[in-house]
Design a protein around this motif. Structure first.
Motif: not given
Ligand code: HPA
Length: 273
Positions: A20-25, A67-73, A100-109
């Motif tokens: 599950t990705p934590k952050i979306g970019l 994938g993993v960016l600097n230790g984060v999904e 959102k459906e994938l479980g992402v809670g934070m978005l960096i735009v």
């Protein structure tokens, strides 16, 4: 909004990438290189994802990178969809719904934007404090699905303050000079006239662009936290005695790439804690 399509696309992606990705970019013009920093990447071209639109503008690759960016999904959109390409607002914001459906809670735009504030310079990074929606429409027009969010969403903190404070501190630590300001979202595809830029400045805009606003509205509707970063790729029309070109936009983002990469990687690590 088509719930079935959102769930279908998310289901397809979950089958391809189990974590599950934590952050979306969302990576703007010339900034897609950030996705190349993702470790053990699983790259899924937009045209393979059910109901995903396909990006057409130069400088946008058109794939999701998990994938993993600097230790984060994370999951990154390498290339976004613009209203000016002819996509409906539903299509433009579809990937945010899927995240959102994938479980992402934070978005960096992120985006490339023209500098309206005359104290800015091309190459500056700007943390977005707020936006003005001048796109002439809104992605939430139509029936509201209350499973996603309320009918009348509060926009008094469209860009999450905590994330911006964290980003400000990280900039100081890395010795990266960041500005802050209001993003003014136009539909495009024309760059603005000098008269429009004077109006935008009078209305409180610091930077102007053709993206971001729809995605942020949809992200906030569903309760995601949002951090927005503009790369000031050029001074807006009429400020300098020179025409605006997409080549200049790409050239400038190319120059700030290194700073931008290390900055966003550090932000990702920090805010995931
Ligand atoms: N105006 C609108 N969009 C932009 C600009 C601009 O000057 N620069 C990059 N995207």
């Amino acid at each position: 909004m088509n719930t079935e399509k959102i769930e279908n696309a998310a289901g397809f992606l979950k089958a391809r990438y189990a974590n599950t990705p934590k952050i979306g970019l969302i990576l703007g013009s010339g900034l897609g290189v950030l996705a190349d920093e993702i470790e053990n990447p699983v790259k899924i071209p937009y045209n393979e994802i059910p109901d995903f639109p396909i990006s057409t503008v130069e400088g946008h690759a058109g794939q999701l990178v998990f994938g993993v960016l600097n230790g984060v999904e994370v999951v990154a959109m390498q290339g976004r969809f613009h209203f000016y390409e002819g996509y409906s607002m539903d299509k433009v914001t579809f990937p945010v719904r899927v995240m959102k459906e994938l479980g992402v809670g934070m978005l960096i735009v992120t985006n490339a934007a023209g500098g309206v504030n005359e104290s800015f310079e091309p190459g500056d990074l700007m943390l977005i404090t707020d936006h003005i929606n001048n796109m002439g429409t809104n992605p939430l027009i139509g029936p509201n699905d209350s499973r996603y969010g309320v009918r009348f969403p509060d926009m008094s903190e469209a860009y999450t303050k905590d994330l911006r404070i964290a980003a400000r501190e990280i900039a100081a630590r890395l010795n990266i000079n960041v500005k802050e300001g209001v993003y003014f979202g136009n539909p495009g595809p024309v760059y603005e006239t000098p008269a429009e830029i004077r109006m935008i400045r009078g209305m409180g805009g610091d930077a102007v662009g053709m993206s971001t606003v729809p995605e942020v509205i949809v992200a906030r509707h569903s309760g995601m936290k949002v951090l927005g970063i503009s790369c000031i790729s050029n001074m807006a029309a009429g400020i300098l005695d020179q025409p605006l070109t997409h080549d200049e936009v790409i050239e400038t983002t190319e120059k700030v790439k290194a700073d931008f990469l290390s900055y966003v990687k550090e932000i990702v690590k920090d805010i995931a804690k």
